[in-house]
Design a protein around this motif. Structure first.
Motif, PDB file in Angstrom:
ATOM      1  N   PHE A   1       1.588 -13.588  -9.468  1.00  0.00           N
ATOM      2  CA  PHE A   1       1.271 -13.310  -7.749  1.00  0.00           C
ATOM      3  C   PHE A   1       0.583 -12.079  -8.043  1.00  0.00           C
ATOM      4  O   PHE A   1       1.101 -11.374  -8.035  1.00  0.00           O
ATOM      5  CB  PHE A   1       1.839 -13.301  -6.696  1.00  0.00           C
ATOM      6  CG  PHE A   1       2.463 -15.210  -6.075  1.00  0.00           C
ATOM      7  CD1 PHE A   1       1.241 -16.050  -5.450  1.00  0.00           C
ATOM      8  CD2 PHE A   1       3.762 -15.133  -6.709  1.00  0.00           C
ATOM      9  CE1 PHE A   1       2.019 -16.786  -5.501  1.00  0.00           C
ATOM     10  CE2 PHE A   1       4.615 -16.340  -6.347  1.00  0.00           C
ATOM     11  CZ  PHE A   1       3.348 -16.906  -5.821  1.00  0.00           C
ATOM     12  N   ILE A   2      -1.764 -12.933  -7.913  1.00  0.00           N
ATOM     13  CA  ILE A   2      -2.793 -11.736  -6.631  1.00  0.00           C
ATOM     14  C   ILE A   2      -2.238 -11.504  -5.838  1.00  0.00           C
ATOM     15  O   ILE A   2      -2.839 -12.557  -5.065  1.00  0.00           O
ATOM     16  CB  ILE A   2      -3.650 -11.343  -8.306  1.00  0.00           C
ATOM     17  CG1 ILE A   2      -3.325 -11.747  -9.503  1.00  0.00           C
ATOM     18  CG2 ILE A   2      -4.779 -10.806  -7.744  1.00  0.00           C
ATOM     19  CD1 ILE A   2      -2.419 -10.836 -10.286  1.00  0.00           C
ATOM     20  N   ALA A   3      -2.621 -10.593  -5.204  1.00  0.00           N
ATOM     21  CA  ALA A   3      -2.424 -10.890  -3.445  1.00  0.00           C
ATOM     22  C   ALA A   3      -3.357  -9.155  -3.385  1.00  0.00           C
ATOM     23  O   ALA A   3      -3.276  -7.630  -3.932  1.00  0.00           O
ATOM     24  CB  ALA A   3      -1.488 -10.972  -2.832  1.00  0.00           C
ATOM     25  N   GLN A   4      -4.093  -9.149  -1.818  1.00  0.00           N
ATOM     26  CA  GLN A   4      -4.414  -8.509  -1.213  1.00  0.00           C
ATOM     27  C   GLN A   4      -4.581  -8.278  -0.052  1.00  0.00           C
ATOM     28  O   GLN A   4      -5.407 -10.084   0.536  1.00  0.00           O
ATOM     29  CB  GLN A   4      -5.995  -8.308  -1.852  1.00  0.00           C
ATOM     30  CG  GLN A   4      -7.248  -9.565  -1.690  1.00  0.00           C
ATOM     31  CD  GLN A   4      -8.887  -8.788  -2.616  1.00  0.00           C
ATOM     32  OE1 GLN A   4      -8.713  -7.102  -2.778  1.00  0.00           O
ATOM     33  NE2 GLN A   4      -9.839  -9.510  -1.887  1.00  0.00           N
ATOM     34  N   VAL A   5      -4.795  -7.410   1.392  1.00  0.00           N
ATOM     35  CA  VAL A   5      -4.367  -7.665   1.908  1.00  0.00           C
ATOM     36  C   VAL A   5      -5.333  -6.534   3.211  1.00  0.00           C
ATOM     37  O   VAL A   5      -4.990  -5.072   2.854  1.00  0.00           O
ATOM     38  CB  VAL A   5      -2.679  -7.869   2.738  1.00  0.00           C
ATOM     39  CG1 VAL A   5      -2.979  -8.098   4.523  1.00  0.00           C
ATOM     40  CG2 VAL A   5      -2.193  -8.287   2.205  1.00  0.00           C
ATOM     41  N   PHE A   6      -6.003  -6.474   4.290  1.00  0.00           N
ATOM     42  CA  PHE A   6      -6.817  -5.656   4.423  1.00  0.00           C
ATOM     43  C   PHE A   6      -6.783  -5.734   6.281  1.00  0.00           C
ATOM     44  O   PHE A   6      -6.550  -6.968   6.233  1.00  0.00           O
ATOM     45  CB  PHE A   6      -8.361  -5.811   4.062  1.00  0.00           C
ATOM     46  CG  PHE A   6      -8.827  -5.474   3.012  1.00  0.00           C
ATOM     47  CD1 PHE A   6      -8.923  -4.726   2.085  1.00  0.00           C
ATOM     48  CD2 PHE A   6      -8.880  -7.369   2.244  1.00  0.00           C
ATOM     49  CE1 PHE A   6      -9.441  -4.698   1.595  1.00  0.00           C
ATOM     50  CE2 PHE A   6      -9.404  -7.510   0.876  1.00  0.00           C
ATOM     51  CZ  PHE A   6      -9.542  -6.420   0.117  1.00  0.00           C
ATOM     52  N   SER A   7      -6.621  -4.469   6.830  1.00  0.00           N
ATOM     53  CA  SER A   7      -6.298  -4.895   8.484  1.00  0.00           C
ATOM     54  C   SER A   7      -6.817  -3.620   8.499  1.00  0.00           C
ATOM     55  O   SER A   7      -7.391  -2.440   8.379  1.00  0.00           O
ATOM     56  CB  SER A   7      -5.206  -4.713   8.437  1.00  0.00           C
ATOM     57  OG  SER A   7      -4.153  -3.852   7.784  1.00  0.00           O
TER      58      SER A   7
ATOM     59  N   PHE B   1      -9.327   2.756   4.418  1.00  0.00           N
ATOM     60  CA  PHE B   1     -10.909   3.336   4.382  1.00  0.00           C
ATOM     61  C   PHE B   1     -11.505   2.900   5.792  1.00  0.00           C
ATOM     62  O   PHE B   1     -10.536   3.112   6.090  1.00  0.00           O
ATOM     63  CB  PHE B   1     -11.306   1.420   3.880  1.00  0.00           C
ATOM     64  CG  PHE B   1     -10.734   0.095   5.061  1.00  0.00           C
ATOM     65  CD1 PHE B   1     -11.518  -0.380   6.031  1.00  0.00           C
ATOM     66  CD2 PHE B   1      -9.775  -0.598   3.970  1.00  0.00           C
ATOM     67  CE1 PHE B   1     -11.328  -1.574   6.456  1.00  0.00           C
ATOM     68  CE2 PHE B   1      -9.217  -1.564   5.439  1.00  0.00           C
ATOM     69  CZ  PHE B   1     -10.221  -1.889   6.603  1.00  0.00           C
ATOM     70  N   GLU B   2     -12.418   3.112   6.494  1.00  0.00           N
ATOM     71  CA  GLU B   2     -13.042   3.781   7.191  1.00  0.00           C
ATOM     72  C   GLU B   2     -12.548   3.095   8.009  1.00  0.00           C
ATOM     73  O   GLU B   2     -12.917   1.569   7.883  1.00  0.00           O
ATOM     74  CB  GLU B   2     -14.629   3.739   7.128  1.00  0.00           C
ATOM     75  CG  GLU B   2     -15.140   4.754   6.320  1.00  0.00           C
ATOM     76  CD  GLU B   2     -14.879   6.168   6.647  1.00  0.00           C
ATOM     77  OE1 GLU B   2     -14.657   6.392   7.407  1.00  0.00           O
ATOM     78  OE2 GLU B   2     -14.011   7.063   6.185  1.00  0.00           O
ATOM     79  N   PRO B   3     -12.632   3.640   9.820  1.00  0.00           N
ATOM     80  CA  PRO B   3     -12.551   2.224  10.561  1.00  0.00           C
ATOM     81  C   PRO B   3     -13.376   1.560  11.099  1.00  0.00           C
ATOM     82  O   PRO B   3     -13.693   1.438  12.293  1.00  0.00           O
ATOM     83  CB  PRO B   3     -11.318   3.083  11.532  1.00  0.00           C
ATOM     84  CG  PRO B   3     -12.198   4.244  11.297  1.00  0.00           C
ATOM     85  CD  PRO B   3     -13.035   4.169   9.875  1.00  0.00           C
ATOM     86  N   ASP B   4     -13.495   0.376  10.088  1.00  0.00           N
ATOM     87  CA  ASP B   4     -14.892  -0.618  10.561  1.00  0.00           C
ATOM     88  C   ASP B   4     -14.098  -1.971  10.476  1.00  0.00           C
ATOM     89  O   ASP B   4     -13.368  -2.541   9.947  1.00  0.00           O
ATOM     90  CB  ASP B   4     -15.848  -0.568   9.560  1.00  0.00           C
ATOM     91  CG  ASP B   4     -17.121  -1.386   9.761  1.00  0.00           C
ATOM     92  OD1 ASP B   4     -16.869  -2.466  11.123  1.00  0.00           O
ATOM     93  OD2 ASP B   4     -17.895  -1.854   9.234  1.00  0.00           O
ATOM     94  N   VAL B   5     -13.675  -2.353  11.970  1.00  0.00           N
ATOM     95  CA  VAL B   5     -13.701  -3.733  11.474  1.00  0.00           C
ATOM     96  C   VAL B   5     -14.134  -5.607  11.202  1.00  0.00           C
ATOM     97  O   VAL B   5     -13.239  -5.739  10.819  1.00  0.00           O
ATOM     98  CB  VAL B   5     -13.010  -4.277  13.483  1.00  0.00           C
ATOM     99  CG1 VAL B   5     -14.264  -4.815  14.205  1.00  0.00           C
ATOM    100  CG2 VAL B   5     -11.910  -5.702  13.531  1.00  0.00           C
TER     101      VAL B   5
ATOM    102  N   LYS C   1      -7.645   4.152  11.297  1.00  0.00           N
ATOM    103  CA  LYS C   1      -8.009   3.912   9.714  1.00  0.00           C
ATOM    104  C   LYS C   1      -8.000   2.132   9.631  1.00  0.00           C
ATOM    105  O   LYS C   1      -7.582   1.462  10.247  1.00  0.00           O
ATOM    106  CB  LYS C   1      -7.622   4.552   8.891  1.00  0.00           C
ATOM    107  CG  LYS C   1      -6.286   4.808   9.280  1.00  0.00           C
ATOM    108  CD  LYS C   1      -5.537   5.158   7.753  1.00  0.00           C
ATOM    109  CE  LYS C   1      -4.146   5.832   8.297  1.00  0.00           C
ATOM    110  NZ  LYS C   1      -3.013   3.899   8.185  1.00  0.00           N
ATOM    111  N   GLY C   2      -8.630   1.842   8.434  1.00  0.00           N
ATOM    112  CA  GLY C   2      -8.345   0.776   7.949  1.00  0.00           C
ATOM    113  C   GLY C   2      -7.206   1.013   6.766  1.00  0.00           C
ATOM    114  O   GLY C   2      -7.182   1.775   5.686  1.00  0.00           O
TER     115      GLY C   2
END
Length: 303
Positions: free
Chosen positions: A221-227, A259-263, A239-240
């Motif tokens: 399994f390969i996965a990525q999550v951004f929030s 990462f930078e706090p940009d929604v 922050k992100g």
């Protein structure tokens, strides 16, 4: 576990539905009718007990064979063995099973470094956003009061919901009038899941979560999550957060980054990219730590 819960809820829903549709008993109704209903219930109870007994009798063998079966299913040319009508649950279960076998070494990881106190949450990061996806397989039980839907077209299943909060939530950051939306798409032919959830307040996007999960032909399994969430108070850094995951048969690797706090953040999709390492996925982000498990031993490295 999910299947047992869904089965119980389905039975309850059927009983309630039957009771609602039943006619009111009249004065001329014969006692034998009531007795027949009781006998039917007793018969169902006996059959349920017998089935439950068989389930318990075979449970140890199923437990012993569970891991081997999951690996066999995930490694087959067709990937996950999807059950008709329960495709979303099937995908989540396969992903959860793959990661869960590495959780114990991480939860037992001992450190005096306070900055690593939450390392036990790393394997939960890719599971939490999609935790409820299996519920969309049983909307007849869980209902659609929040606009839930599930649509299937060939190998592609789309699901989601959209609703407006009618009152403030238990979490102080959840306010009346917030518009909550989530959308997911599972392609069973490629074992690929994409998911996004958002919260808007007064028309402005204030929170957002994006996740992608891909199962490769060998079961990896390969996965990525951004929030990007609203900070709970001034003490929390705005922050992100990002997690990049590779979960194979013998090793789990998770890189946590910021990462930078940009929604309105952008990201590079991993869909169709094959076997990508967390190191490659995390390029361009501020890496915080790398958590890995191999041979039953957890290792955590800070950047």
């Amino acid at each position: 576990m999910y299947k047992k819960i869904f089965a119980v809820l389905l039975v309850i829903a059927i009983i309630i539905s039957s009771a609602a549709c039943g006619k009111k008993k009249g004065s001329n109704d014969k006692p034998a009718q009531s007795g027949g209903g009781k006998q039917a219930v007793e018969q169902v109870d006996k059959e349920t007990e017998a089935a439950d007994g068989e389930s318990h009798a075979t449970e140890p063998n199923e437990t012993e064979a569970g891991e081997d079966k999951a690996q066999k299913d995930n490694g087959s040319p067709g990937g996950i063995n999807y059950k008709s009508g329960e495709e979303l649950l099937s995908f989540y279960t396969a992903f959860d099973d793959a990661i869960s076998k590495f959780e114990q070494p991480i939860s037992e990881y001992a450190t005096e470094d306070f900055s690593l106190i939450d390392v036990g949450m790393d394997p939960l990061a890719p599971l939490t956003p999609i935790l409820n996806m299996g519920m969309y397989d049983s909307l007849e039980v869980f209902g659609t009061k929040e606009g839930e839907y599930k649509e299937k077209s060939g190998s592609v299943i789309k699901y989601g919901k959209e609703f407006t909060r009618e009152e403030d939530g238990f979490d102080p950051k959840n306010k009346k009038g917030d518009v909550v939306k989530e959308e997911g798409k599972l392609d069973t032919s490629t074992n690929t899941l994409t998911f996004e959830s958002t919260v808007k307040r007064s028309g402005e996007l204030i929170e957002r979560v994006v996740e992608e999960v891909v199962m490769l032909p060998d079961g990896t399994f390969i996965a990525q999550v951004f929030s990007k969430y609203i900070p709970r108070d001034e003490r929390n850094k705005d922050k992100g957060n990002a997690y990049f995951v590779r979960c194979g048969k013998d090793e789990l690797v998770i890189i946590k980054a910021e990462f930078e706090p940009d929604v309105n953040f952008t990201y590079n999709s991993i869909v169709g990219k094959g076997d990508i390492s967390p190191e490659d996925m995390s390029q361009g982000y501020t890496k915080v730590r790398k958590t890995s498990v191999r041979d039953g031993v957890a290792n955590v490295e800070k950047y």
